[in-house]
Motif scaffolding. Structure first.
Motif, mmCIF file in Angstrom:
data_model
loop_
_atom_site.group_PDB
_atom_site.id
_atom_site.type_symbol
_atom_site.label_atom_id
_atom_site.label_comp_id
_atom_site.label_asym_id
_atom_site.label_seq_id
_atom_site.Cartn_x
_atom_site.Cartn_y
_atom_site.Cartn_z
ATOM 1 N N GLY A 7 0.875 -1.487 -0.073
ATOM 2 C CA GLY A 7 0.079 -0.032 0.220
ATOM 3 C C GLY A 7 0.719 1.198 -0.077
ATOM 4 O O GLY A 7 0.304 2.359 -0.195
ATOM 5 N N ILE A 8 2.058 1.167 0.127
ATOM 6 C CA ILE A 8 2.916 2.359 0.533
ATOM 7 C C ILE A 8 2.881 3.298 -0.923
ATOM 8 O O ILE A 8 2.823 4.458 -0.969
ATOM 9 N N SER A 9 3.196 2.335 -2.034
ATOM 10 C CA SER A 9 3.154 3.033 -3.277
ATOM 11 C C SER A 9 2.014 3.914 -3.827
ATOM 12 O O SER A 9 2.068 4.921 -4.154
ATOM 13 N N CYS A 70 7.847 7.890 3.879
ATOM 14 C CA CYS A 70 7.725 6.873 2.965
ATOM 15 C C CYS A 70 8.551 7.388 1.808
ATOM 16 O O CYS A 70 9.072 6.693 0.896
ATOM 17 N N VAL A 71 8.365 8.826 1.476
ATOM 18 C CA VAL A 71 9.192 9.352 0.246
ATOM 19 C C VAL A 71 10.758 9.182 0.396
ATOM 20 O O VAL A 71 11.437 8.562 -0.337
ATOM 21 N N ALA A 75 12.933 6.521 -1.903
ATOM 22 C CA ALA A 75 14.350 7.053 -2.522
ATOM 23 C C ALA A 75 15.398 6.146 -2.234
ATOM 24 O O ALA A 75 16.149 5.760 -3.214
ATOM 25 N N GLU A 76 15.559 5.561 -0.924
ATOM 26 C CA GLU A 76 16.397 4.471 -0.896
ATOM 27 C C GLU A 76 16.460 3.264 -1.404
ATOM 28 O O GLU A 76 17.196 2.667 -1.946
ATOM 29 N N LEU A 77 15.144 2.764 -1.499
ATOM 30 C CA LEU A 77 14.905 1.768 -2.511
ATOM 31 C C LEU A 77 15.155 1.746 -4.091
ATOM 32 O O LEU A 77 15.870 1.127 -4.311
ATOM 33 N N ASP A 78 15.023 3.039 -4.628
ATOM 34 C CA ASP A 78 15.099 3.522 -5.830
ATOM 35 C C ASP A 78 16.660 3.418 -6.139
ATOM 36 O O ASP A 78 17.539 3.048 -6.906
ATOM 37 N N ALA A 79 17.404 3.818 -5.074
ATOM 38 C CA ALA A 79 18.904 3.934 -4.977
ATOM 39 C C ALA A 79 19.470 2.635 -4.964
ATOM 40 O O ALA A 79 20.615 2.271 -5.743
ATOM 41 N N GLY A 80 18.970 1.609 -4.154
ATOM 42 C CA GLY A 80 19.169 0.355 -4.223
ATOM 43 C C GLY A 80 18.964 -0.482 -5.540
ATOM 44 O O GLY A 80 20.071 -1.097 -5.760
ATOM 45 N N GLU A 81 18.125 0.050 -6.245
ATOM 46 C CA GLU A 81 17.888 -0.709 -7.588
ATOM 47 C C GLU A 81 18.643 -0.126 -8.374
ATOM 48 O O GLU A 81 19.509 -0.808 -9.451
#
Length: 309
Positions: A7-9, A70-71, A75-81
């Motif tokens: 549900g976060i996205s 959440c933002v 952003a951390e998840l995007d950086a990991g990807e």
């Protein structure tokens, strides 16, 4: 186990879009699916996240607080990807590595030359020195260091590769003339070929028959600040020397050198790989770390069984 990201996205998209309908369009979902996802999130959080009327939709105070967190998390998840994606890209650019002179030439350079051959866009620069280097001011990506790094600067990351074990060696001819020492105490009557830089005292720390560490002063017949020269002198019968096992393993196996007091233990010297602490490690540095961490430990362990320092 509850999926904490469920549900976060949808929540972030709904907050930024200002409506469930527009969020559903951006996420390629139905409006109902977005609404149900956010309802489940509100139930899990135990609070309302949106104030909804027929005309407008706004975040509650709790919703705003959750949105801010959440933002940052997304952003951390995007950086990991992005980091994982970068890892699949061929390493390129300049890689500057510093290593001790002899260990660097004999052990590190062959590994990095293979790495450079594997990745044609990689530019390799190696510096061989026994002094302590400054990674930032000298623009060095990776450094190999011997000794303890307990007081390493906070801006460095260190990875232990193994331990450099030393062994006492002499030539068969020298031992035939002077006898083979059977105890630490008997070393006092022998000549030594020592590694010495500057005016440091020529001593060897060794464990004696009582298992106590002793510092043995050796008659310094010859002193050099180059290990290869020491090996040559010892093979020529000049005396005993304390040398890295990885360096003399082939000579011992071939019979040109003999290990003395091989069962007498002593301290071991840690070998570390260190690099600057950074949020996103460049691919060229990451692949070099991985390859050195794979190849160097077996080299350091070469001939070290039962060796002493």
């Amino acid at each position: 186990m509850t999926d904490r990201l469920a549900g976060i996205s949808a929540f972030v998209q709904a907050a930024e879009a200002g409506s469930f309908a527009l969020a559903a369009e951006r996420l390629h979902l139905t409006r109902s699916a977005v609404g149900k996802s956010i309802a489940r999130l509100e139930e899990r959080m135990g609070t309302r996240l949106f104030l909804r009327t027929t005309r407008r939709q706004t975040l509650t105070a709790d919703g705003q607080a959750l949105y801010d967190h959440c933002v940052r998390a997304l952003a951390e998840l995007d950086a990991g990807e992005a980091a994982l994606s970068a890892a699949r890209v061929s390493p390129q650019g300049r890689l500057h590595v510093s290593a001790p002179v002899l260990f660097g030439r004999r052990c590190v350079a062959p590994v990095l030359l293979e790495l450079a051959s594997r990745y044609p866009k990689l530019e390799l620069q190696m510096s061989f020195t026994d002094r302590v280097v400054d990674l930032v001011n000298e623009n060095i990506d990776l450094v190999l260091r011997s000794g303890s790094l307990r007081q390493a600067p906070a801006d460095l990351v260190a990875r232990k590769l193994g331990e450099q074990t030393m062994t006492l060696c002499a030539s068969p001819a020298y031992l035939a003339r002077h006898g083979t020492p059977q105890t630490v105490a008997e070393l006092a009557g022998h000549h030594g070929v020592l590694y010495a830089a500057g005016r440091r005292e020529a001593v060897w720390p060794l464990t004696d028959h009582t298992a106590s560490m002793r510092t043995i002063a050796i008659k310094p017949r010859l002193r050099f600040d180059d290990l290869e020269t020491i090996v040559a002198a010892v093979k020529a019968g000049a005396g005993l020397a304390r040398l890295p096992c990885w360096l003399v393993a082939d000579d011992v196996r071939g019979g040109s050198l003999v290990r003395v007091l091989a069962d007498t233990p002593g301290p071991r010297i840690d070998i570390h790989l260190a690099w600057r602490r950074t949020r996103h490690l460049p691919t060229r540095v990451r692949v070099a770390i991985d390859m050195l961490a794979e190849r160097l430990p077996p080299i350091l362990a070469k001939g070290s069984r039962g060796a002493q320092l």
